[in-house]
Scaffold this active site. Sequence first.
Site, PDB file in Angstrom:
ATOM      1  CG  ASP A   1       0.011  -0.094   2.521  1.00  8.62           C
ATOM      2  OD1 ASP A   1       0.231  -1.232   2.983  1.00  8.62           O
ATOM      3  OD2 ASP A   1       0.521   0.938   2.973  1.00  8.62           O
TER       4      ASP A   1
ATOM      5  CG  ASP B   1       1.797   4.983   5.737  1.00 10.58           C
ATOM      6  OD1 ASP B   1       1.346   4.028   6.396  1.00 10.58           O
ATOM      7  OD2 ASP B   1       2.232   6.016   6.256  1.00 10.58           O
TER       8      ASP B   1
END
Length: 292
Positions: A209, A211
């Site tokens: 991802d 973040d």
Amino acid sequence: MPDADIAIIGGSGLYHLEGLEDVEEADIVTPFGAPSDIITIGTIQGRRVAFLPRHGRRHRISPSELPALANIYALKSLGVERVIAVSAVGSLREDIHPLDIVIPDQLIDHTSNRNNTFFTNGAVAHIALAEPFCPELRHALEQAARRANANFHNGGTCLVMEGPQFSTRAESHMYREWGADIIVMTTLPEAKLAREAEMCYIMLALVTDYDCWHPQYKSVTADIVLANLEKGITAAENILQLAIPLIPEEQNCSCPSVLQDALVTAPQDIPLETREQLHLLLEKYLDGGNNV
Ligand SMILES: [Zn+2]
């Protein structure tokens, strides 16, 4: 007790290791308690490999509660000299995409609630950590990632946060300003303890991802992490399988002798109880190797 010279510590999404033959299991108790789970030991392409799922097979141990001292000590007791640690990480850079692989070369310790050393209770050691990862293992992983045709980044700074909550947006922006490239909750104190135990250690990071700093992507949630792990974990597994035969049998790095220059307390001045507890780490520095 079975023996192994390479260990894989599996992070989120990696709870067992494919391709192990002649499998044995070791249920080890150390002077620092029990490790995260039973350790599986087997052979891959002629090399003895131990596998430990960091959070336990059913993922029941939170990052702050990981028995890192017991994990490293248990692997050391099996004869392990090399540790490859797999972790799911968040990206703090635009060009490090979800599902990419990163082999970082630096760490920032932003943890706050963990026992991070074997050296207490009358034994003081200050190990060098300027280069926190083993160069030989890095080379093996890099070659393996190339052969696997993986989208990988060689080098990068990994920030280790306490968790278990993900970062706030302000924190995420701050970590970017600090120069961090990826973020994780688990690599420390593991990397420091492996160095103290004179074992080679490297991190294989799978990006799940962005973040929460990235304006165009949805902020990280456990759901996103798990969905991307499912998609990306085979790339990490593939690199591991290719890396194992590329690891030189002899260690030509400085990892196996770091305590020589780091141990401040003379071994004979270390209290007997501490010497017993740290026997595996200290035995070669005590007179005759069996002075405990
Ligand atoms: Zn090394």
